[in-house]
Design an enzyme around this catalytic site. Structure first.
Site, PDB file in Angstrom:
ATOM      1  N   CYS A  13       0.811  -1.210  -0.173  1.00  0.00           N
ATOM      2  CA  CYS A  13       0.033  -0.066   0.158  1.00  0.00           C
ATOM      3  C   CYS A  13       0.776   1.177  -0.148  1.00  0.00           C
ATOM      4  CB  CYS A  13      -1.048  -0.143   1.253  1.00  0.00           C
ATOM      5  SG  CYS A  13      -0.141   0.126   2.836  1.00  0.00           S
ATOM      6  N   ASP A  14       2.145   1.316   0.347  1.00  0.00           N
ATOM      7  CA  ASP A  14       2.852   2.406   0.567  1.00  0.00           C
ATOM      8  C   ASP A  14       3.231   3.113  -0.979  1.00  0.00           C
ATOM      9  OD1 ASP A  14       3.434   0.301   2.424  1.00  0.00           O
ATOM     10  OD2 ASP A  14       5.439   1.294   2.996  1.00  0.00           O
ATOM     11  N   ALA A  15       2.965   2.114  -2.009  1.00  0.00           N
ATOM     12  CA  ALA A  15       3.268   2.399  -3.208  1.00  0.00           C
ATOM     13  C   ALA A  15       2.251   3.407  -3.627  1.00  0.00           C
ATOM     14  CB  ALA A  15       3.124   1.124  -4.388  1.00  0.00           C
ATOM     15  N   PHE A  68       1.398   5.902  -2.483  1.00  0.00           N
ATOM     16  CA  PHE A  68       2.065   7.501  -1.970  1.00  0.00           C
ATOM     17  C   PHE A  68       3.191   7.415  -3.089  1.00  0.00           C
ATOM     18  CE2 PHE A  68       4.904  10.332  -0.369  1.00  0.00           C
ATOM     19  CZ  PHE A  68       4.094  11.464   0.300  1.00  0.00           C
TER      20      PHE A  68
END
Lengths: 367, 367, 367
Positions: free
Chosen positions: B155-157, B159
């Protein structure tokens, strides 16, 4: 509240510029302000249209002064900043194997080795210098001959490389680094030192040339030499013949420099032509102040004239620091007298200023 | 005099932490303090034992916030600092062509293009993204399958990469950037978004797993998504179907996040497990505050509960800024709930804080 | 038809090995056969498990012989083949700036410059050798001292580098190339030449060592030197002192080598230990034959003993060429006497054979 705060800083600056006595705390405050401003503006474009490479000589000269400031600062912020640069660049020297400019960052590495004692900080420098010892440049000092800058045929080089050799000598105890450096230093001095004026020509192109009737001895060029001499001497034992050799040049230059200071406290961009170059210049001047204060602090330069010169010099320099902490009147990258202006700075100017401050601080009684 | 100055700063901090109303000037002051501290400490070693590479996602996240602060600052210092980083790295993205982390620095390039309008700032990004359009990764989102991180399967991706695509869409007007990004975003959302909890799993490994009886929704992980959503939406026209798609997720998350905030104002490292992770964490929380304030400022989130959440969040965050300007309680690099401590910071935490501050500043009436 | 053809080749080989007179045409035929076989097998793995790099000294030694053959061949096939290698490698020397092995390919470049007179064929070599002149290695010849192979401290080096310097001297007319080479050659000779045996030690490690009671003078090692001497002398004017210096060594070696040839016509891998190393070896032997025939052809070596030695040597060599054109009994890469076998070849062996053939061809009356 912010306004009040800025006002306070201004008052402080005025205070520094006009009083006679220099207070240790004031020295430290203005050094911090200048150091902090510089770090905040490290990515500015100065003489070029891009920021300098982290290992470029311009920054290397900044680091020399920053390392001296790091030693004085209240916390490790500045050491960490320098260490990070070394870490990110794997403690490598800059690109060209022989070029003095690209050795200069080794001075910071040696300083940090002194603090942290970590082998990897100096290994690449040692390896490269060993390589040079095994493959010494066999070139002429004449300008524009093949590979001419693979030896020290311009006076700035005497700041960039010889002190690193002296550092290695003093850290490793191996004489070979000192021997090589001394031989090469002598060759340069024979080639560029004017034995009447006791100053260095920038390079062969300036020998025998006149600018409005005066010989051309570039201010910052001689600043590089003079500050470098102090750093070399710091690495040598006073009883050695090498020390005597460098001390002799140092003293001759110190005596001559005293005579050439302007009444305003700075040194002109053309040392013998102050009437033609009235603009102050702070990088060369700061290097002179550094070197002179260094000699005073070690009992080499005695008598009030030296102290007076240093005091008025430092006061002039601090007067060119603006409200934000930017040191003005730094001549951009060059090789000869030129222009400087109140709102022009450069990283090596900051480096010279911090070097100067570190000795002024000792001189005025702190420590 | 110095003592008085430090005293003043301390008083300011105390003041900020305890009053109810947030004053625009205070927001600006603490943002400056935090930004300046970070620049002074950019070379520190944080989660790793070396400073991060200038183009690493950690720094990229800092630059996102720093660019927002640069727009508010009284002079161009911060723009110059960012521009220098672009110049020194020739406006290249980081190493890996497809990896979202290595796209993240493109967000700063797009922001600086907005300021300077210089083509070279975006050319390498455009070229690289065009290449990706012509060679789309045809990989699975399942963890540890071949080349799995060449698409956004953590999920960081969300951003790191999608907002850069949105930037390119909005700058060039070319629909292809938006189309690609939307398709990929949908795939990730279908794969990682929990439709009951309205939160994102960090990656496949955490789906169906429990930590002390609760599903694991990592605080900062959802912070990346939520802040990224605000940045994507800023690039889209409200009347479009793409806007509606992202707005829907944004609103669902906003509603859920409000419920999960701790009474102290921060969000826990494990969003559903605040009783097991009582330590405050400032990077994820700052991203939530940023995203929520952004929605308030645009009239998307209405009603006092949002404003109250943001206010108490911001007060909590500023309370973790120490005297020097260091934001504490930033969880180090990770992929799941872990530890944070008062004297641990990280550059992306600072970035999140500055992003938050930029919207708080607007919210409290400045502009 | 094919069967008949092979039969004819076999008959020819037998014929060559046993008759007394060497016919020019037969020399040419077998050289072509060997050259063609080698080109067809250039990508074989020989001493290593990969084919050699195109610029590796092994291939460089092949090219030296191939260039001599190219001059004799009926068409430009072989020149084109060599030229293609230079073109593909931009006429660069191999990797290491100082290492003699990596200079060896320059011999082919010089030979092709002689044919084509195209500046770009020699420019990189000239630039590199000028660099070395400006940065001469200041190292010891003792084995395993730092950077020891940056000077010629093993006898093979005398084939790899000095002839290239001689080529440059003769092509450019610049004395500096010859001066440097002569000084270095003298240093090596002083260090490795046994003034009683008139042979070269391979390197310092073999000085004073015995193998089954005999001093160790490696066959191919002395082959490198002896062939190299012929190539150096070809570049010098007979009336010069440099010519005399090299001629003196050449003659001493020639006289000694005649005494050490085996009755079978080859030279043993350990020149003084033929009883312990009875296996024939064709690379060193071919170099001796080349060097001796060169001296006969120039009237330096007179009397039937030299001619007889060369004839029986050449006959032995051609006897080790198999049906397909592969030269057998080439000792693999090494630094001392070792093993060789009928079905083992190496590119430098082919190179030595072609060099030998080129002088045999002249000797037997062609030209």
């Amino acid at each position: 509240m912010k306004t009040i705060h800025l006002l306070f800083i201004s008052v402080l600056s005025i205070h520094l510029s006009y009083t006679q006595d220099i207070k240790p705390n004031e020295v430290k405050n203005i050094m911090k302000k200048v150091a902090d401003w510089q770090i905040m503006h490290i990515n500015d474009a100065y003489s070029n249209d891009k920021p300098h490479h982290a290992l470029h000589w311009t920054n290397a000269a900044l680091y020399v002064g920053m390392a001296k400031w790091a030693e004085m600062a209240d916390n490790d912020t500045y050491y960490n900043w320098l260490k990070g640069i070394g870490d990110q660049n794997n403690w490598q020297l800059h690109e060209r194997k022989y070029h003095a400019d690209d050795h200069a960052v080794g001075r910071m590495y040696a300083a940090l080795y002194g603090k942290y004692n970590q082998k990897e900080m100096l290994e690449p420098t040692i390896e490269q210098f060993n390589y040079i010892l095994h493959h010494p440049a066999n070139t002429k000092l004449n300008w524009a001959t093949p590979y001419h800058q693979d030896r020290w045929n311009w006076c700035d080089a005497l700041f960039m490389s010889p002190p690193v050799w002296a550092d290695l000598y003093s850290i490793t105890g191996e004489q070979k680094y000192l021997d090589f450096m001394l031989d090469e230093y002598k060759a340069t001095t024979e080639f560029l030192f004017d034995t009447e004026e006791h100053l260095y020509y920038r390079d062969e192109r300036f020998k025998g040339k006149l600018d409005k009737g005066t010989k051309i001895f570039w201010g910052r060029g001689n600043g590089w030499v003079f500050a470098g001499l102090a750093d070399i001497l710091s690495n040598l034992k006073p009883e050695t013949s090498e020390y005597s050799y460098f001390l002799d040049i140092y003293k001759k230059m110190a005596d001559r420099l005293i005579e050439l200071q302007t009444p305003e406290g700075h040194w002109a961009m053309s040392l013998l032509g102050k009437e033609f170059y009235p603009t102050p210049e702070t990088s060369g001047s700061s290097f002179f102040i550094y070197g002179l204060a260094w000699g005073i602090n070690r009992g080499i330069l005695n008598g009030p004239k030296f102290k007076k010169a240093v005091q008025s010099g430092w006061k002039a320099m601090t007067g060119y620091v603006n409200e934000d902490g930017m040191l003005g009147y730094v001549q951009p990258i060059g090789a000869a007298p030129g222009n400087a202006s109140a709102n022009k700075t450069e990283v090596y100017g900051t480096g010279a200023f911090l070097s100067a401050g570190s000795e002024i601080y000792k001189m005025v009684g702190a420590n």
